[in-house]
Design a protein around this motif. Structure first.
Motif, mmCIF file in Angstrom:
data_model
loop_
_atom_site.group_PDB
_atom_site.id
_atom_site.type_symbol
_atom_site.label_atom_id
_atom_site.label_comp_id
_atom_site.label_asym_id
_atom_site.label_seq_id
_atom_site.Cartn_x
_atom_site.Cartn_y
_atom_site.Cartn_z
ATOM 1 N N MET A 183 0.828 -1.207 0.000
ATOM 2 C CA MET A 183 0.000 0.000 0.000
ATOM 3 C C MET A 183 0.862 1.256 0.000
ATOM 4 O O MET A 183 0.573 2.233 -0.676
ATOM 5 N N THR A 184 2.002 1.204 0.779
ATOM 6 C CA THR A 184 2.877 2.368 0.851
ATOM 7 C C THR A 184 3.478 2.683 -0.516
ATOM 8 O O THR A 184 3.542 3.845 -0.923
ATOM 9 N N ASP A 185 3.901 1.631 -1.263
ATOM 10 C CA ASP A 185 4.481 1.851 -2.580
ATOM 11 C C ASP A 185 3.459 2.480 -3.519
ATOM 12 O O ASP A 185 3.789 3.356 -4.316
ATOM 13 N N ARG A 186 2.203 2.020 -3.438
ATOM 14 C CA ARG A 186 1.159 2.576 -4.290
ATOM 15 C C ARG A 186 0.924 4.043 -3.956
ATOM 16 O O ARG A 186 0.744 4.869 -4.840
ATOM 17 N N SER B 4 3.639 -0.158 -10.222
ATOM 18 C CA SER B 4 3.386 0.158 -8.813
ATOM 19 C C SER B 4 1.932 -0.117 -8.444
ATOM 20 O O SER B 4 1.633 -0.589 -7.344
ATOM 21 N N LEU B 5 1.015 0.181 -9.373
ATOM 22 C CA LEU B 5 -0.416 -0.026 -9.104
ATOM 23 C C LEU B 5 -0.890 -1.415 -9.511
ATOM 24 O O LEU B 5 -2.013 -1.804 -9.192
ATOM 25 N N ASP B 6 -0.027 -2.141 -10.281
ATOM 26 C CA ASP B 6 -0.357 -3.477 -10.776
ATOM 27 C C ASP B 6 -1.609 -3.452 -11.658
ATOM 28 O O ASP B 6 -2.491 -4.303 -11.546
ATOM 29 N N VAL B 7 -1.697 -2.462 -12.521
ATOM 30 C CA VAL B 7 -2.816 -2.344 -13.463
ATOM 31 C C VAL B 7 -2.281 -1.821 -14.794
ATOM 32 O O VAL B 7 -1.195 -1.238 -14.852
ATOM 33 N N LEU B 8 -3.060 -2.024 -15.863
ATOM 34 C CA LEU B 8 -2.744 -1.441 -17.167
ATOM 35 C C LEU B 8 -3.560 -0.163 -17.298
ATOM 36 O O LEU B 8 -4.789 -0.181 -17.202
ATOM 37 N N LEU B 9 -2.894 0.950 -17.521
ATOM 38 C CA LEU B 9 -3.569 2.249 -17.541
ATOM 39 C C LEU B 9 -3.930 2.711 -18.948
ATOM 40 O O LEU B 9 -4.889 3.469 -19.116
ATOM 41 N N PHE B 10 -3.162 2.283 -19.953
ATOM 42 C CA PHE B 10 -3.440 2.682 -21.334
ATOM 43 C C PHE B 10 -3.438 1.455 -22.240
ATOM 44 O O PHE B 10 -2.621 0.544 -22.084
ATOM 45 N N VAL C 189 5.219 5.925 -17.264
ATOM 46 C CA VAL C 189 3.899 5.294 -17.247
ATOM 47 C C VAL C 189 4.017 3.828 -16.845
ATOM 48 O O VAL C 189 3.222 3.320 -16.047
ATOM 49 N N ARG C 190 5.000 3.139 -17.380
ATOM 50 C CA ARG C 190 5.189 1.723 -17.026
ATOM 51 C C ARG C 190 5.507 1.560 -15.546
ATOM 52 O O ARG C 190 5.034 0.621 -14.894
ATOM 53 N N GLN C 191 6.321 2.464 -15.006
ATOM 54 C CA GLN C 191 6.615 2.414 -13.570
ATOM 55 C C GLN C 191 5.344 2.593 -12.742
ATOM 56 O O GLN C 191 5.136 1.893 -11.744
ATOM 57 N N ALA D 210 -9.412 1.111 -15.770
ATOM 58 C CA ALA D 210 -8.647 1.512 -14.580
ATOM 59 C C ALA D 210 -7.999 2.873 -14.792
ATOM 60 O O ALA D 210 -7.971 3.712 -13.882
ATOM 61 N N GLY D 211 -7.485 3.102 -15.997
ATOM 62 C CA GLY D 211 -6.883 4.399 -16.300
ATOM 63 C C GLY D 211 -7.885 5.523 -16.246
ATOM 64 O O GLY D 211 -7.585 6.623 -15.754
ATOM 65 N N THR D 212 -9.104 5.280 -16.734
ATOM 66 C CA THR D 212 -10.160 6.296 -16.696
ATOM 67 C C THR D 212 -10.515 6.643 -15.260
ATOM 68 O O THR D 212 -10.720 7.815 -14.921
ATOM 69 N N GLU D 213 -10.583 5.623 -14.406
ATOM 70 C CA GLU D 213 -10.890 5.879 -12.994
ATOM 71 C C GLU D 213 -9.777 6.694 -12.329
ATOM 72 O O GLU D 213 -10.040 7.627 -11.562
ATOM 73 N N LEU D 214 -8.521 6.362 -12.654
ATOM 74 C CA LEU D 214 -7.399 7.116 -12.093
ATOM 75 C C LEU D 214 -7.413 8.555 -12.595
ATOM 76 O O LEU D 214 -7.127 9.490 -11.826
#
Length: 322
Positions: free
Chosen positions: A1-4, A49-55, A43-45, A67-71
């Motif tokens: 959680m801290t890393d995220r 860190s979030l363990d999700v694909l954003l784009f 972006v990859r980092q 997930a990217g839209t929510e972020l």
């Protein structure tokens, strides 16, 4: 959680917003002053860190995943809250905001806006010569139609100038009339509509390409004005581009009467009377209200109360000569 939590920095959220807004990693890198490879790595980092694909990488455009839209949605909200906290702290200390963000619709005369900016920066010379520059930084946004309303309602700006019509604003926002602007259909002298008898019917106008400005709204419904069903459209990003396109005879369209004066007098454009079309637009200005209003916003609202200032914001298009 801290890393995220450490991954979700303001810089990372700004990076996400820039990529989504510009539509590509390359364009975002140019705006952020980075090389594309460095931006892609960042972006990859963030994704690791979030363990999700954003784009979604399968598209040529930088399309956010769910997930990217929510972020993006939450990130924009967090950035707005951070700015609001900084502003409140600054106001408590000095009465002046850290930043005053202003959205100016493209229909407003830019010369008058910069006259106001110049007068605002001159305040440092009259308030207290020993105090130095004002602590408030101005942040100007150029918007079109619904994009101007959206910038205010989503908390991206504190003041919006040039809202069309009577927009429905949520609680906490107030608006006042800026004035009425006459919008006239204009074409180049060599355009096919120029020699036709007046008034032109809507059916006649619909047979020719119209020049339209692109609404800058990202989430709200975008507006279109004066476009007839099936009519060919050339969409441009600004009033200056619209004016240039019409002078070249690339299409027809409505322009503010003050902007047209010099070009009609010089023979670059011809005004054509039409039937069945609204020729005026009512404009407003709106702001974020509430207790503890900062001195910078209060100053701008005081200027906008002046009929002379409001007229200049509508009339000083006359100085725009290509």
């Amino acid at each position: 959680m801290t890393d995220r939590r450490h991954a979700l920095t303001p810089e990372a959220l700004e990076m996400m917003d820039t990529i989504a807004r510009t539509g590509s990693f390359a364009a975002a890198a140019r705006e952020l002053g980075k090389v594309p490879s460095a931006l892609t790595y960042s972006v990859r980092q963030l994704e690791e860190s979030l363990d999700v694909l954003l784009f979604d990488r399968s598209s040529r455009q930088a399309q956010p995943t769910a997930a990217g839209t929510e972020l993006l949605h939450e990130g924009r909200r967090l950035l707005a809250q951070m700015d609001a906290v900084a502003n409140r702290v600054q106001r408590v200390a000095t009465g002046w905001e850290t930043t005053l963000a202003i959205a100016v619709d493209n229909i407003v005369a830019p010369r008058a806006i910069f006259d106001l900016i110049e007068a605002f920066y001159a305040l440092r010379c009259t308030e207290s010569p020993d105090a130095g520059p004002l602590p408030t930084r101005l942040k100007l946004r150029n918007e079109v139609m619904a994009g101007t309303v959206e910038a205010l309602t989503t908390g991206q700006v504190d003041l919006a100038i040039g809202l069309a019509g009577s927009p429905s604003l949520p609680q906490g926002l107030e608006c006042a009339p800026l004035g009425t602007l006459e919008m006239l259909l204009a074409v180049a002298p060599h355009h096919p509509l120029a020699p036709l008898p007046e008034p032109l019917s809507m059916q006649t106008v619909a047979q020719h390409r119209i020049i339209a400005m692109a609404d800058t709204a990202q989430r709200m419904d975008r507006h279109t004005f004066g476009i007839q069903p099936g009519q060919d459209v050339l969409t441009v990003p600004s009033l200056v581009a619209k004016l240039e396109a019409q002078i070249r005879g690339l299409g027809c369209g409505r322009l503010p009467e003050p902007l047209l004066r010099a070009h009609v007098a010089a023979g670059r454009l011809v005004v054509k009377r039409t039937e069945g079309m609204t020729s005026t637009v009512d404009l407003q200005y709106a702001w974020r209200a509430g207790p503890g209003m900062g001195r910078a916003l209060a100053w701008w609202l005081q200027q906008l109360e002046s009929p002379v200032t409001r007229q200049a914001l509508l009339e000083q298009h006359a100085g725009l000569i290509l």
